[in-house]
Write a protein that holds these residues in place. Structure first.
Motif, PDB file in Angstrom:
ATOM      1  N   LEU A   1     102.015 -35.688  20.930  1.00  0.00           N
ATOM      2  CA  LEU A   1     102.562 -37.045  20.994  1.00  0.00           C
ATOM      3  C   LEU A   1     103.170 -37.480  19.665  1.00  0.00           C
ATOM      4  O   LEU A   1     104.213 -38.139  19.641  1.00  0.00           O
ATOM      5  N   ARG A   2     102.520 -37.126  18.576  1.00  0.00           N
ATOM      6  CA  ARG A   2     103.013 -37.540  17.258  1.00  0.00           C
ATOM      7  C   ARG A   2     104.027 -36.566  16.670  1.00  0.00           C
ATOM      8  O   ARG A   2     104.611 -36.824  15.631  1.00  0.00           O
ATOM      9  N   ASP A   3     104.210 -35.415  17.323  1.00  0.00           N
ATOM     10  CA  ASP A   3     105.087 -34.346  16.841  1.00  0.00           C
ATOM     11  C   ASP A   3     104.687 -33.914  15.430  1.00  0.00           C
ATOM     12  O   ASP A   3     105.510 -33.829  14.523  1.00  0.00           O
ATOM     13  N   ASP A   4     103.384 -33.673  15.271  1.00  0.00           N
ATOM     14  CA  ASP A   4     102.822 -33.295  13.975  1.00  0.00           C
ATOM     15  C   ASP A   4     102.143 -31.927  14.111  1.00  0.00           C
ATOM     16  O   ASP A   4     101.112 -31.790  14.757  1.00  0.00           O
ATOM     17  N   TRP A   5     102.748 -30.916  13.491  1.00  0.00           N
ATOM     18  CA  TRP A   5     102.221 -29.557  13.607  1.00  0.00           C
ATOM     19  C   TRP A   5     100.928 -29.365  12.839  1.00  0.00           C
ATOM     20  O   TRP A   5     100.110 -28.512  13.195  1.00  0.00           O
ATOM     21  N   ALA A   6     100.712 -30.120  11.785  1.00  0.00           N
ATOM     22  CA  ALA A   6      99.491 -29.967  10.988  1.00  0.00           C
ATOM     23  C   ALA A   6      98.254 -30.324  11.811  1.00  0.00           C
ATOM     24  O   ALA A   6      97.238 -29.631  11.766  1.00  0.00           O
ATOM     25  N   ILE A   7      98.351 -31.392  12.580  1.00  0.00           N
ATOM     26  CA  ILE A   7      97.236 -31.775  13.447  1.00  0.00           C
ATOM     27  C   ILE A   7      97.054 -30.727  14.541  1.00  0.00           C
ATOM     28  O   ILE A   7      95.931 -30.398  14.924  1.00  0.00           O
ATOM     29  N   GLY A   8      98.125 -30.181  15.054  1.00  0.00           N
ATOM     30  CA  GLY A   8      98.049 -29.147  16.085  1.00  0.00           C
ATOM     31  C   GLY A   8      97.362 -27.889  15.604  1.00  0.00           C
ATOM     32  O   GLY A   8      96.611 -27.250  16.347  1.00  0.00           O
ATOM     33  N   ILE A   9      97.599 -27.527  14.358  1.00  0.00           N
ATOM     34  CA  ILE A   9      96.934 -26.348  13.794  1.00  0.00           C
ATOM     35  C   ILE A   9      95.433 -26.582  13.694  1.00  0.00           C
ATOM     36  O   ILE A   9      94.630 -25.697  14.014  1.00  0.00           O
ATOM     37  N   ILE A  10      95.041 -27.768  13.292  1.00  0.00           N
ATOM     38  CA  ILE A  10      93.614 -28.100  13.223  1.00  0.00           C
ATOM     39  C   ILE A  10      92.991 -28.044  14.619  1.00  0.00           C
ATOM     40  O   ILE A  10      91.880 -27.533  14.799  1.00  0.00           O
ATOM     41  N   GLY A  11      93.692 -28.553  15.619  1.00  0.00           N
ATOM     42  CA  GLY A  11      93.192 -28.488  16.992  1.00  0.00           C
ATOM     43  C   GLY A  11      93.032 -27.066  17.481  1.00  0.00           C
ATOM     44  O   GLY A  11      92.058 -26.735  18.164  1.00  0.00           O
ATOM     45  N   ALA A  12      93.970 -26.191  17.131  1.00  0.00           N
ATOM     46  CA  ALA A  12      93.867 -24.788  17.528  1.00  0.00           C
ATOM     47  C   ALA A  12      92.697 -24.101  16.833  1.00  0.00           C
ATOM     48  O   ALA A  12      91.988 -23.290  17.443  1.00  0.00           O
ATOM     49  N   ILE A  13      92.469 -24.427  15.571  1.00  0.00           N
ATOM     50  CA  ILE A  13      91.333 -23.841  14.846  1.00  0.00           C
ATOM     51  C   ILE A  13      90.015 -24.315  15.444  1.00  0.00           C
ATOM     52  O   ILE A  13      89.088 -23.518  15.643  1.00  0.00           O
ATOM     53  N   VAL A  14      89.923 -25.599  15.761  1.00  0.00           N
ATOM     54  CA  VAL A  14      88.700 -26.121  16.383  1.00  0.00           C
ATOM     55  C   VAL A  14      88.481 -25.467  17.738  1.00  0.00           C
ATOM     56  O   VAL A  14      87.353 -25.127  18.099  1.00  0.00           O
ATOM     57  N   LEU A  15      89.540 -25.242  18.480  1.00  0.00           N
ATOM     58  CA  LEU A  15      89.425 -24.641  19.805  1.00  0.00           C
ATOM     59  C   LEU A  15      88.935 -23.202  19.723  1.00  0.00           C
ATOM     60  O   LEU A  15      88.102 -22.780  20.517  1.00  0.00           O
ATOM     61  N   THR A  16      89.395 -22.447  18.739  1.00  0.00           N
ATOM     62  CA  THR A  16      89.010 -21.035  18.662  1.00  0.00           C
ATOM     63  C   THR A  16      87.701 -20.823  17.926  1.00  0.00           C
ATOM     64  O   THR A  16      86.857 -20.053  18.360  1.00  0.00           O
ATOM     65  N   VAL A  17      87.503 -21.485  16.821  1.00  0.00           N
ATOM     66  CA  VAL A  17      86.329 -21.222  15.984  1.00  0.00           C
ATOM     67  C   VAL A  17      85.121 -22.033  16.419  1.00  0.00           C
ATOM     68  O   VAL A  17      83.990 -21.569  16.311  1.00  0.00           O
ATOM     69  N   GLY A  18      85.333 -23.228  16.940  1.00  0.00           N
ATOM     70  CA  GLY A  18      84.216 -24.092  17.300  1.00  0.00           C
ATOM     71  C   GLY A  18      83.299 -23.487  18.343  1.00  0.00           C
ATOM     72  O   GLY A  18      82.075 -23.511  18.218  1.00  0.00           O
ATOM     73  N   ASN A  19      83.870 -22.908  19.384  1.00  0.00           N
ATOM     74  CA  ASN A  19      83.048 -22.314  20.427  1.00  0.00           C
ATOM     75  C   ASN A  19      82.420 -21.002  19.979  1.00  0.00           C
ATOM     76  O   ASN A  19      81.347 -20.640  20.454  1.00  0.00           O
ATOM     77  N   ALA A  20      83.055 -20.292  19.078  1.00  0.00           N
ATOM     78  CA  ALA A  20      82.468 -19.048  18.582  1.00  0.00           C
ATOM     79  C   ALA A  20      81.197 -19.324  17.793  1.00  0.00           C
ATOM     80  O   ALA A  20      80.196 -18.618  17.936  1.00  0.00           O
ATOM     81  N   ALA A  21      81.211 -20.355  16.979  1.00  0.00           N
ATOM     82  CA  ALA A  21      80.004 -20.717  16.225  1.00  0.00           C
ATOM     83  C   ALA A  21      78.891 -21.171  17.161  1.00  0.00           C
ATOM     84  O   ALA A  21      77.710 -20.863  16.942  1.00  0.00           O
ATOM     85  N   LEU A  22      79.243 -21.849  18.225  1.00  0.00           N
ATOM     86  CA  LEU A  22      78.243 -22.284  19.189  1.00  0.00           C
ATOM     87  C   LEU A  22      77.631 -21.097  19.925  1.00  0.00           C
ATOM     88  O   LEU A  22      76.428 -21.074  20.187  1.00  0.00           O
ATOM     89  N   MET A  23      78.417 -20.090  20.218  1.00  0.00           N
ATOM     90  CA  MET A  23      77.883 -18.891  20.862  1.00  0.00           C
ATOM     91  C   MET A  23      76.961 -18.114  19.921  1.00  0.00           C
ATOM     92  O   MET A  23      75.950 -17.559  20.359  1.00  0.00           O
ATOM     93  N   LEU A  24      77.290 -18.066  18.642  1.00  0.00           N
ATOM     94  CA  LEU A  24      76.389 -17.423  17.681  1.00  0.00           C
ATOM     95  C   LEU A  24      75.054 -18.157  17.610  1.00  0.00           C
ATOM     96  O   LEU A  24      73.988 -17.538  17.570  1.00  0.00           O
ATOM     97  N   LEU A  25      75.093 -19.464  17.627  1.00  0.00           N
ATOM     98  CA  LEU A  25      73.865 -20.251  17.624  1.00  0.00           C
ATOM     99  C   LEU A  25      73.059 -20.004  18.891  1.00  0.00           C
ATOM    100  O   LEU A  25      71.823 -19.903  18.843  1.00  0.00           O
ATOM    101  N   ALA A  26      73.715 -19.865  20.026  1.00  0.00           N
ATOM    102  CA  ALA A  26      73.011 -19.589  21.287  1.00  0.00           C
ATOM    103  C   ALA A  26      72.314 -18.238  21.236  1.00  0.00           C
ATOM    104  O   ALA A  26      71.176 -18.090  21.710  1.00  0.00           O
ATOM    105  N   ASN A  27      72.967 -17.241  20.636  1.00  0.00           N
ATOM    106  CA  ASN A  27      72.334 -15.925  20.529  1.00  0.00           C
ATOM    107  C   ASN A  27      71.137 -15.955  19.588  1.00  0.00           C
ATOM    108  O   ASN A  27      70.128 -15.279  19.837  1.00  0.00           O
ATOM    109  N   ILE A  28      71.202 -16.718  18.521  1.00  0.00           N
ATOM    110  CA  ILE A  28      70.073 -16.838  17.610  1.00  0.00           C
ATOM    111  C   ILE A  28      68.879 -17.505  18.301  1.00  0.00           C
ATOM    112  O   ILE A  28      67.747 -17.034  18.204  1.00  0.00           O
ATOM    113  N   ILE A  29      69.149 -18.551  19.060  1.00  0.00           N
ATOM    114  CA  ILE A  29      68.061 -19.241  19.778  1.00  0.00           C
ATOM    115  C   ILE A  29      67.476 -18.309  20.846  1.00  0.00           C
ATOM    116  O   ILE A  29      66.258 -18.270  21.038  1.00  0.00           O
TER     117      ILE A  29
END
Length: 83
Positions: free
Chosen positions: A49-77
């Motif tokens: 909506l804002r036509d801002d690529w910097a925010i889009g890059i942050i969203g892509a990083i959160v989408l890819t890395v955020g769930n990976a860290a959660l899966m690592l935590l699930a395996n530890i538990i």
């Protein structure tokens, strides 16, 4: 577009309610994974909506890395419960 944004925020509140209500750790982790994914998609939507690529890059990083860290935590538990 504002109505769609409000609907996305309201959809984000559903897993929060489920995590608050349920005591099972796996259900809570599933709810937090859903929150992470919905937040990343919300960030990507706002970046388009804002036509801002910097925010889009942050969203892509959160989408890819955020769930990976959660899966690592699930395996530890899971391994801690086995011992």
């Amino acid at each position: 577009m504002n109505l769609l944004l409000i609907a996305m925020i309201l959809a984000l509140l559903i897993p929060l309610y489920d995590a608050w209500k349920n005591d099972n750790i796996w259900q809570k982790m599933l709810a937090f994974a859903s929150i992470s994914t919905k937040t990343a998609i919300l960030i990507l939507f706002i970046s388009v909506l804002r036509d801002d690529w910097a925010i889009g890059i942050i969203g892509a990083i959160v989408l890819t890395v955020g769930n990976a860290a959660l899966m690592l935590l699930a395996n530890i538990i899971k391994r801690m419960n086995e011992t």
